[in-house]
Design an enzyme around this catalytic site. Sequence first.
Site, PDB file in Angstrom:
ATOM      1  N   PRO A 362      32.106 -55.821 -51.740  1.00  0.00           N
ATOM      2  CA  PRO A 362      31.336 -55.176 -50.667  1.00  0.00           C
ATOM      3  C   PRO A 362      32.242 -54.610 -49.577  1.00  0.00           C
ATOM      4  O   PRO A 362      33.422 -54.960 -49.497  1.00  0.00           O
ATOM      5  CB  PRO A 362      30.452 -56.305 -50.130  1.00  0.00           C
ATOM      6  CG  PRO A 362      31.112 -57.564 -50.570  1.00  0.00           C
ATOM      7  CD  PRO A 362      31.860 -57.267 -51.820  1.00  0.00           C
ATOM      8  N   VAL A 365      35.617 -56.309 -46.769  1.00  0.00           N
ATOM      9  CA  VAL A 365      36.239 -57.568 -47.204  1.00  0.00           C
ATOM     10  C   VAL A 365      37.753 -57.436 -47.346  1.00  0.00           C
ATOM     11  O   VAL A 365      38.426 -58.390 -47.717  1.00  0.00           O
ATOM     12  CB  VAL A 365      35.623 -58.076 -48.531  1.00  0.00           C
ATOM     13  CG1 VAL A 365      34.179 -58.464 -48.342  1.00  0.00           C
ATOM     14  CG2 VAL A 365      35.762 -57.038 -49.633  1.00  0.00           C
ATOM     15  N   GLY A 366      38.300 -56.238 -47.080  1.00  0.00           N
ATOM     16  CA  GLY A 366      39.757 -56.092 -47.046  1.00  0.00           C
ATOM     17  C   GLY A 366      40.376 -55.540 -48.310  1.00  0.00           C
ATOM     18  O   GLY A 366      41.531 -55.840 -48.613  1.00  0.00           O
ATOM     19  N   LYS A 367      39.632 -54.705 -49.057  1.00  0.00           N
ATOM     20  CA  LYS A 367      40.182 -54.149 -50.307  1.00  0.00           C
ATOM     21  C   LYS A 367      41.328 -53.180 -50.025  1.00  0.00           C
ATOM     22  O   LYS A 367      42.401 -53.262 -50.637  1.00  0.00           O
ATOM     23  CB  LYS A 367      39.075 -53.437 -51.092  1.00  0.00           C
ATOM     24  CG  LYS A 367      37.923 -54.333 -51.483  1.00  0.00           C
ATOM     25  CD  LYS A 367      36.903 -53.614 -52.324  1.00  0.00           C
ATOM     26  CE  LYS A 367      36.204 -52.499 -51.575  1.00  0.00           C
ATOM     27  NZ  LYS A 367      35.398 -52.959 -50.442  1.00  0.00           N
ATOM     28  N   SER A 685      16.675 -60.897 -61.827  1.00  0.00           N
ATOM     29  CA  SER A 685      17.066 -62.247 -61.399  1.00  0.00           C
ATOM     30  C   SER A 685      16.038 -62.937 -60.502  1.00  0.00           C
ATOM     31  O   SER A 685      16.218 -64.096 -60.147  1.00  0.00           O
ATOM     32  CB  SER A 685      18.420 -62.201 -60.685  1.00  0.00           C
ATOM     33  OG  SER A 685      18.330 -61.483 -59.480  1.00  0.00           O
ATOM     34  N   LYS A 728      25.410 -64.650 -53.877  1.00  0.00           N
ATOM     35  CA  LYS A 728      24.086 -65.244 -53.666  1.00  0.00           C
ATOM     36  C   LYS A 728      24.195 -66.621 -53.009  1.00  0.00           C
ATOM     37  O   LYS A 728      23.400 -66.966 -52.123  1.00  0.00           O
ATOM     38  CB  LYS A 728      23.351 -65.338 -55.002  1.00  0.00           C
ATOM     39  CG  LYS A 728      22.944 -63.967 -55.551  1.00  0.00           C
ATOM     40  CD  LYS A 728      22.268 -64.066 -56.902  1.00  0.00           C
ATOM     41  CE  LYS A 728      21.857 -62.681 -57.389  1.00  0.00           C
ATOM     42  NZ  LYS A 728      21.215 -62.721 -58.709  1.00  0.00           N
TER      43      LYS A 728
END
Length: 810
Positions: A362, A365-367, A685, A728
């Site tokens: 997402p 997050v620091g990619k 789900s 989740k």
Amino acid sequence: MKEAQSMFEIPRGALYPVPPLRDIVVFPHMIVPLFVGREKSVRALEDVMKDDKQILLVTQKNAAQDDPTPADIYSVGTVGTVLQLLKLPDGTVKVLVEGGQRASITKFAENEDFFQAHADLVEEKVGESQELEALGRAVVSQFEQYIKLNKKIPPEVLVSINQIEEPGKLADTVASHLALKIPEKQQLLECATVSERLERVYAFMEGEIGVLQVEKRIRNRVKRQMEKTQREYYLNEQLKAIQKELGETEDGRDESAELEEKINKTRFSKEARDKALAELKKLRSMSPMSAEATVVRNYLDWMLSIPWKKRTKVKKDLKLAQKILDADHYGLEKVKERILEYLRVQNRMNKVKGPIQSLVGPPGVGKTSLGKSIAKSTGRNFVRMSLGGVRDEAEVRGHRRTYIGSMPGKVIQGMKKAKSSNPLFLLDEIDKLGADWRGDPSSALLEVLDPEQNGTFNDHYLEVDYDLSDVMFVCTANTMRMPQPLLDRMEIIRVAGYTEDEKVEISKRHLIEKQVEANGLKKGEFAISDDALRDLIRYYTREAGVRSLEREIANLCRKAVKEILMKGSAGAKVSVTRRNLDKYAGVRRFHFGEAELEDLVGVTTGLAWTEVGGELLSIEAVSLPGKGRVTTTGKLGDVMKESVQAAESYVKSRATAFGIKPTLFEKRDIHVHVPEGATPKDGPSAGVAMITSIVSVLTGIAVRKDVAMTGEITLRGRVLPIGGLKEKLLAALRGGLKHVLIPKDNEKDLAEIPDNVKRGLEIIPVSTVDDVLKHALVREVEPIEWKEPEAVEPAVAKPQTDGGGEVLRH
């Protein structure tokens, strides 16, 4: 002249049809074709042709008026004869008329069909014969000069002019050939005195000749300039030929020698060197000022500015690499371990060939910063190529040199920026690539990202192979929604969201310090307690990454700066605690704690995966009188709607086991709603949550408020595995839930879940719907016994008999 006048001898004040003319003045003795299209004018011509009448040709003052009035028409015109009339297919009439004698309108007649006017013929005033003779000769002489300058008039006109003996006719004929405005021609027509008319014609020609002479001078000057340019071009070409025989000029020789020296020093491949020397040879034979020379020069500049076999020294100290990764990023242990494994293999093999690393997770997050840290830890130059919204294949492969303003693609541009042939090349937002009629850039990237092919990457602009095999490619993406061939070339490294503890630690180590400096605060002027930081994370942000958290910290810093400046005292400082957090951060935006405040019937908490991390999903069901229909709302996708249908069918099939009378389905409708209604939702789900809500609402047993669940269901009641488990579980932890039901097959994925998440939640693996209901409902369901009611056979009436025969009664 007397004979000509006798031809048009008509009583004074005679009545003539009048077709108003536009953009033309008809002079006496002038034969001219006219195109008549207006209805009134056509009817006037029809009236003329009936009785072979004369027609009065008068010009209207404003040509733009389609429906003129008598006031809009000049009072003097020419009485003419219609020689020929032809009706055209489009309704217009082509008519050939000959001008006769001047006439002055005295009065317009009342006629709605077309214009009619009473007109008197105008008698010409001849004047003295000698003066007329002199004026006539002067006009003819001037007209000869006019024809020489004005090429639009054919020379044959001069022959007919020389044969005219009557001064009046001469004046009118010459006037008809002059390029005059309509008011000026009308003045000549209204002039009854022949000598005055000749003088005016002479004066008009004098002015026109002056203008034409200026035009001629301008034309000659332009022609001479063009001849001069052509002459210079011819001499330049001769000069080039001479220079080719004797040797280049100093400037050209210096530039060529400089380029040749650079080519010899650059470590080209054989193909690239041959191409560069061929282009240099072509440049030497060109004019330095030509457009083609600029194109060749730009090409050589690009060839020389790209790094060819120019490597930087790669660091092999893995301890240093780990230290840099730990310093730049807190948490993400699995991700960092995978990166270090990759670096170990590269160092051992001493080459880069291997799968392309793709960081998927997402936003926030620091990619991208992970890519920078990898470059820093390996000592490679870092270059980033943003692929968000790129739709044109030429953005990757470059434009061909035939196009104006062509240039290499972003890959070659990035290599130029990197200044080495072994940088770390970050392909950012690779899942945001587009495609349209200009091509598919994701297909162009297949060659770039294939270790077996990228050693011979061919850019359309360079037209030679360029070696990308030493480049370390790292991609980033939010989702895995990208073409399968592209996905096949990558090794996916999942970068999940951060836990609350990790966010607190990241804030203390990086974000607070960064924002304090960015907002001009000094050391000791701003402080925030750990409890306040946790509340900021819980009640003001709801995300997988830390971008919103950084914005909130920046907001606190700005408020602190304002307060310190307002106080104005030296040594003032701001401390944010849990008690005064609302004062600086404002009203709480999110709820933290249990999804529901109490156990409710039909309300279940599900878990969903989104591009920005995990989310809690509230699933509501109600029962209402009806005929057994199931309604779904909440902008559900097809897969989710099918999950509701599967859940309904399963509950119906096992109704007695759940303590539900089968006849209840015929009398009650079920409405399933998934808020928020405006947010699209899809995926299988939520199946276990759907079944739990339906069973709860039909049995009246409430669902536990502290339980969340995820899993796909089958018609046999099995719970199937799902994806995005870590996201989740983080969402459940953020939401303050205590128990989470997950599919039994996902139990193996718990090894990758951080320990603090597993400590904060009771994770219960389930394999069947019975297991789910056992843990989700406040009490267990009680089975009932149910017998199908016996079918009642319809009674058949015995036939009545009448005597010996059978009689049917109707």
